[in-house]
Design a protein around this motif. Structure first.
Motif, mmCIF file in Angstrom:
data_model
loop_
_atom_site.group_PDB
_atom_site.id
_atom_site.type_symbol
_atom_site.label_atom_id
_atom_site.label_comp_id
_atom_site.label_asym_id
_atom_site.label_seq_id
_atom_site.Cartn_x
_atom_site.Cartn_y
_atom_site.Cartn_z
ATOM 1 N N LYS A 101 25.590 -5.959 -7.952
ATOM 2 C CA LYS A 101 26.926 -6.572 -8.041
ATOM 3 C C LYS A 101 27.356 -7.247 -6.748
ATOM 4 O O LYS A 101 27.944 -8.313 -6.785
ATOM 5 C CB LYS A 101 27.948 -5.517 -8.448
ATOM 6 N N ARG A 102 27.082 -6.591 -5.613
ATOM 7 C CA ARG A 102 27.504 -7.215 -4.356
ATOM 8 C C ARG A 102 26.754 -6.648 -3.170
ATOM 9 O O ARG A 102 26.286 -5.514 -3.190
ATOM 10 C CB ARG A 102 29.002 -7.081 -4.156
ATOM 11 N N GLY B 230 25.605 -1.616 -7.191
ATOM 12 C CA GLY B 230 25.252 -2.166 -8.488
ATOM 13 C C GLY B 230 25.080 -1.110 -9.551
ATOM 14 O O GLY B 230 25.267 0.075 -9.319
ATOM 15 N N GLY B 231 24.708 -1.592 -10.712
ATOM 16 C CA GLY B 231 24.482 -0.712 -11.851
ATOM 17 C C GLY B 231 25.778 -0.278 -12.500
ATOM 18 O O GLY B 231 26.876 -0.526 -12.005
ATOM 19 N N VAL B 232 25.643 0.393 -13.607
ATOM 20 C CA VAL B 232 26.787 0.825 -14.403
ATOM 21 C C VAL B 232 27.665 1.825 -13.642
ATOM 22 O O VAL B 232 28.878 1.882 -13.855
ATOM 23 C CB VAL B 232 26.326 1.367 -15.777
ATOM 24 N N HIS B 233 27.073 2.603 -12.724
ATOM 25 C CA HIS B 233 27.830 3.616 -11.984
ATOM 26 C C HIS B 233 28.234 3.156 -10.584
ATOM 27 O O HIS B 233 28.785 3.944 -9.823
ATOM 28 C CB HIS B 233 27.024 4.916 -11.883
ATOM 29 N N ASN B 234 27.934 1.901 -10.255
ATOM 30 C CA ASN B 234 28.261 1.350 -8.925
ATOM 31 C C ASN B 234 27.690 2.183 -7.779
ATOM 32 O O ASN B 234 28.342 2.379 -6.761
ATOM 33 C CB ASN B 234 29.775 1.180 -8.751
ATOM 34 N N HIS B 235 26.459 2.682 -7.974
ATOM 35 C CA HIS B 235 25.785 3.374 -6.888
ATOM 36 C C HIS B 235 25.404 2.363 -5.822
ATOM 37 O O HIS B 235 25.380 1.153 -6.063
ATOM 38 C CB HIS B 235 24.521 4.087 -7.384
ATOM 39 N N THR C 299 18.805 9.121 -10.764
ATOM 40 C CA THR C 299 17.504 9.070 -11.421
ATOM 41 C C THR C 299 16.783 7.753 -11.136
ATOM 42 O O THR C 299 17.384 6.792 -10.644
ATOM 43 C CB THR C 299 17.670 9.217 -12.943
ATOM 44 N N THR C 300 15.517 7.705 -11.521
ATOM 45 C CA THR C 300 14.773 6.450 -11.404
ATOM 46 C C THR C 300 15.374 5.393 -12.330
ATOM 47 O O THR C 300 15.350 4.207 -12.009
ATOM 48 C CB THR C 300 13.272 6.647 -11.706
ATOM 49 N N SER C 301 15.941 5.815 -13.451
ATOM 50 C CA SER C 301 16.638 4.871 -14.333
ATOM 51 C C SER C 301 17.863 4.282 -13.643
ATOM 52 O O SER C 301 18.172 3.098 -13.806
ATOM 53 C CB SER C 301 17.067 5.552 -15.629
ATOM 54 N N ASP C 302 18.575 5.112 -12.869
ATOM 55 C CA ASP C 302 19.717 4.614 -12.100
ATOM 56 C C ASP C 302 19.261 3.565 -11.080
ATOM 57 O O ASP C 302 19.916 2.533 -10.913
ATOM 58 C CB ASP C 302 20.429 5.748 -11.353
#
Length: 93
Positions: A47-48, A67-72, A35-38
């Motif tokens: 993250k890296r 990055g992000g909470v789901h490491n996308h 999503t756009t939120s992702d």
């Protein structure tokens, strides 16, 4: 720029909503249920840097980040106005 500088710039520009998605990135978002939120989460919580590509046809360095909470993961570059161009969106694999 070193990786820390790249991540700092991504976070800054993400927080300023200074980014846009190429058509290919939008298509991959739909295919991968991202999503756009992702996207916002990845950009504001990078993250890296996974890879830096300097040998692009357009001469502009691109970066693959996680990055992000789901490491996308995203592939992106910066335009001349220091906005983020999101080239593609990837699931963590």
């Amino acid at each position: 720029m070193n990786n820390d500088e790249v991540l700092s710039l991504i976070k800054k520009l993400g927080e300023e909503d200074s980014y846009y998605l190429r058509k290919h990135a939008r298509e991959r978002m739909n295919e991968r249920n991202i999503t756009t939120s992702d996207i916002k989460d990845i950009l504001t919580n990078p993250k890296r840097v996974l890879r830096t590509d300097t040998e692009n046809e357009d001469g502009i360095t691109s970066y693959k980040i996680e990055g992000g909470v789901h490491n996308h993961r995203l592939a992106l570059k910066f335009d001349e106005d220091q906005a983020i161009i999101i080239i593609t969106v990837m699931d963590k694999r």
